[in-house]
Design a protein around this motif. Sequence first.
Motif, mmCIF file in Angstrom:
data_model
loop_
_atom_site.group_PDB
_atom_site.id
_atom_site.type_symbol
_atom_site.label_atom_id
_atom_site.label_comp_id
_atom_site.label_asym_id
_atom_site.label_seq_id
_atom_site.Cartn_x
_atom_site.Cartn_y
_atom_site.Cartn_z
ATOM 1 N N ARG A 170 34.585 5.551 22.219
ATOM 2 C CA ARG A 170 34.903 4.278 22.846
ATOM 3 C C ARG A 170 35.297 4.449 24.312
ATOM 4 N NH1 ARG A 170 39.432 0.375 20.353
ATOM 5 N NH2 ARG A 170 40.627 2.224 20.892
ATOM 6 N N SER A 171 36.090 5.485 24.611
ATOM 7 C CA SER A 171 36.646 5.599 25.960
ATOM 8 C C SER A 171 36.154 6.820 26.714
ATOM 9 C CB SER A 171 38.176 5.659 25.878
ATOM 10 O OG SER A 171 38.657 4.563 25.156
ATOM 11 N N MET A 175 42.375 9.488 23.898
ATOM 12 C CA MET A 175 43.327 8.678 24.644
ATOM 13 C C MET A 175 44.788 9.004 24.350
ATOM 14 S SD MET A 175 41.501 7.039 26.663
ATOM 15 C CE MET A 175 42.726 5.940 27.360
ATOM 16 N N ARG B 358 33.066 -0.496 28.772
ATOM 17 C CA ARG B 358 33.993 0.181 27.861
ATOM 18 C C ARG B 358 35.413 -0.339 28.069
ATOM 19 N NH1 ARG B 358 31.905 6.170 28.804
ATOM 20 N NH2 ARG B 358 30.528 6.379 27.015
ATOM 21 N N GLN B 359 36.099 -0.462 27.015
ATOM 22 C CA GLN B 359 37.498 -0.868 27.097
ATOM 23 C C GLN B 359 38.401 0.308 26.720
ATOM 24 O OE1 GLN B 359 39.215 -3.559 28.103
ATOM 25 N NE2 GLN B 359 37.261 -4.227 28.946
ATOM 26 N N PRO B 360 38.967 0.994 27.703
ATOM 27 C CA PRO B 360 39.876 2.063 27.309
ATOM 28 C C PRO B 360 41.133 1.466 26.664
ATOM 29 C CG PRO B 360 39.863 1.793 29.686
ATOM 30 C CD PRO B 360 38.860 0.831 29.149
ATOM 31 N N ALA B 361 41.554 2.079 25.607
ATOM 32 C CA ALA B 361 42.792 1.646 24.956
ATOM 33 C C ALA B 361 43.634 2.877 24.709
ATOM 34 C CB ALA B 361 42.477 0.964 23.641
#
Lengths: 305, 368, 194
Positions: A170-171, A175, B358-361
């Motif tokens: 996703r990132s 994270m 993209r969505q960093p979380a």
Amino acid sequence: MTSLASLTKPWEAFSYGFLDASAKRELRRKMLKAVAVPGCQMPYASREVPIARGWGTGGLQVTLTLLKPTSVVKVIDQGADDSVNAASIRKFLSRVSGAGKTWDTGEATILQSRHRVPEEVLREDQILVLQVPNPEPLRPVEPNMSVARQMHADADYGRLWLTLYEQMVRSGRIMQGAAYPSLVNGRHVMTPSPIPRWDVPKLHMARHLTFLSAGREKRLYAVPPYTRVEPLVFSDVPYKVEEHHDLTCHRSGLTGYFMNEIPQNDGSSSFEVSDSHFGIKAIRRSEGEALAPIDTWYKNGELQP
Amino acid sequence: MAYVATRGGEKAIDQSERLYRADMGTIDAGRIAEIRRALPWLIDRVMGEASLYEADLAALALAQSGGDLYEAVLLLRAWRTTQPRLTIAEPVTQDKLFTHRRISAAFKDIPGGQILGPTLDYSHRLLATGVLEGRPFVPAAVEPATTPAPAEQPSLAAWQKAQGLVADPAREDVALDDIPDLTREPLLFPAKRAHTLQSLARADTGGVLALGYSAMRGYGNAHPTVNELRLAEAEVVVRHPRGTMFSAGRVKVSQAEVTSKGRSGQLDLGFCATFGWNEIKVIAGATLDLNAPDAPQNSPVNEEFFLYHTEPVEASGFCIHFKLPHYVTFQSALDALRDAKAKAAASDAASTASAPARQPAVTEEVPA
Amino acid sequence: MGALPPSSHALITAPLRGADEIRDNTAFEAILWALSRPGEIRHLPEPGPRTILLALVDRECRVHADDAVIGELAAWTGATLTPLAGADHVFLSLEPGADIARLNTLKVGSALYPDDGATVVVEARLGRAEGDGQRLSLSGPGIETTREIAVAGLPAGFFALRDRLCRYPLGFDLFIVDGSDVIGLPRSTLIEVL
């Protein structure tokens, strides 16, 4: 044993090192087991102590068990010795044991810390005690402690790996900030407490013994010297510490250590070295004071093997 | 030494404590005596949550904390840590309690009788504002009954067991030394029965009420009927080193037994007891206990859920710990976030196709 | 009550350290170091296993002791004396020729609770001179590469039995006492008999 007096003992406000003898014996038994199975969370009774739960009571109980009058304690919070809670804990430790107090990593025999490992290399005669809010690395994937314990028993870390993988997809990176889950002695995944990623490699094959203790959650675990501590990573994406290699402390001039970011009015940031006494020593040295040379884990912003 | 000036350090924490205590002034023996005399129900609640039965110390803790209940309980628990365990008292059974109040909602009358005892249940909750105008509130004197209620009462559950209405598990005689002690060993799950009851006995009254109430409203399977509620005094019977048994004194205790129709065609029972008189806590606690068997995981009536979350010292301590600085963990998260943003920007710039951004979380920080 | 000086809320001054506290703290420091660095010799405050027992054991413990005097000491602390299979602290007296089959019942804990594995204390001779005792090569946590030690006076097959029982993270943790000297061999240590 014929009188009521034999049931009791001379009154004292509290024992040496605050904890009574039976509390210390329980901690000793559990600390040995923690050393024998590195990274495995050992349940303990966790007595109430005179500071609030969540404020370092787990670290405090381990430190109190170790203390003797010739001990020298350093207590830091976020890397700082003069942080209010660190000051409070240091004062309490010294009060109940007569132990010496220091800000200097090199002078300490026991270092109790919240969220940081000092920048100076710890020696084999030093013990690091990390305060742990949540000892369970699996909590994000499994809040139920009984189920999580079973997962550790089965070395079932699949769901943890899956969340890391999802983050990658996703990132583009994992994270996880602080408290990076790490495999200890090739068997148990532990949380190294919320130390930054910068600090996790300092626990790997270290010369010193580390205890990690969660008073509220009643679990303690250990990383003995020369024990493998491997952050969970995928083989093609190396472990990445915070990008602080090139940052310079505006107070001490130090470069290449973990920094606190201080937002500025003009929209920029300035930085100060997070290990506050390490910074103070650099300032004193720059002012001409002759201080013993310091060995650090990072040199020029890079971890030294 | 530029760092020192920027932070409070030892002087600041010393002064902040002085500021907190300034308005409360000198604490002397008179204040302790007055708190103890005027606030017996509060003393009881604090002694229960502290799991330390000593009214003067409880009053002292309330005086020192200025009435902050969680601080008072922590003071007492921390003091308790320093005290040796001298001996273990004999078990207390219901029919040997010196009973002041005993009621059942399950039957109009019960063997031994309903004893109303002291309660505000039927009082009109009107503030005695006259006191503020200089007219003291003087409670009317109690008129003793012509025949006093018997001091000891049978257990209602004993009658129900004889009727075959509730299960009657075989009595287990456990050596005193072998009774698990929550204050000397960690709470693990599935919890030992002794640990469950001890944990409820020292639980936070408000916390037990909140979760118990959720079960009463329907987040549990079983609707409670108060089978028996008691306020009583229990003899603390211990063995003298010479071998004789003697009573070292009496402690006030409350206990509640709630019931509902079980699946096996019998009545299920839930139980809770605590030091001091605290009806809300034991009814809510017994309701949680009643609902615990087979409760779904992570529901408020799951044993692990309610025992962990009603521990007053742990819950309050963790709640206030969020005031501590967290800037190292925050910095670490910020680093990951910025890096992910940079990566996303680089990949967006590189891609010609219109892929979703993209969505960093940031991974939920483990709170510390 | 007479006029007492006003007491500050800061009512704590460091209490004196009693002889028991000094002995227990010193013994624990020795065995903690020994277990953290397997094979390194540390020194107990007095010869024999007594100070280890006093630093660790109380009424919460279940103890097995081959030696009656150690057993009495354990009972004096309030510990429950039990057969070997139920003991969390085990004090062994092993003659070199002894049958060690009974040690197969040592508690090794479970995958859920590895801490239930026993702490075992045995007296033997820690070899110092060349050729004195069985040579062992140790590796694992606490040891940078490998460490060689020699132990004399334990029955043949003792370390083979340990090897069978210590299925990491299950196992028992061992202290070998020689006079005031002690070494620790946690279950995490790999022992190669040379």
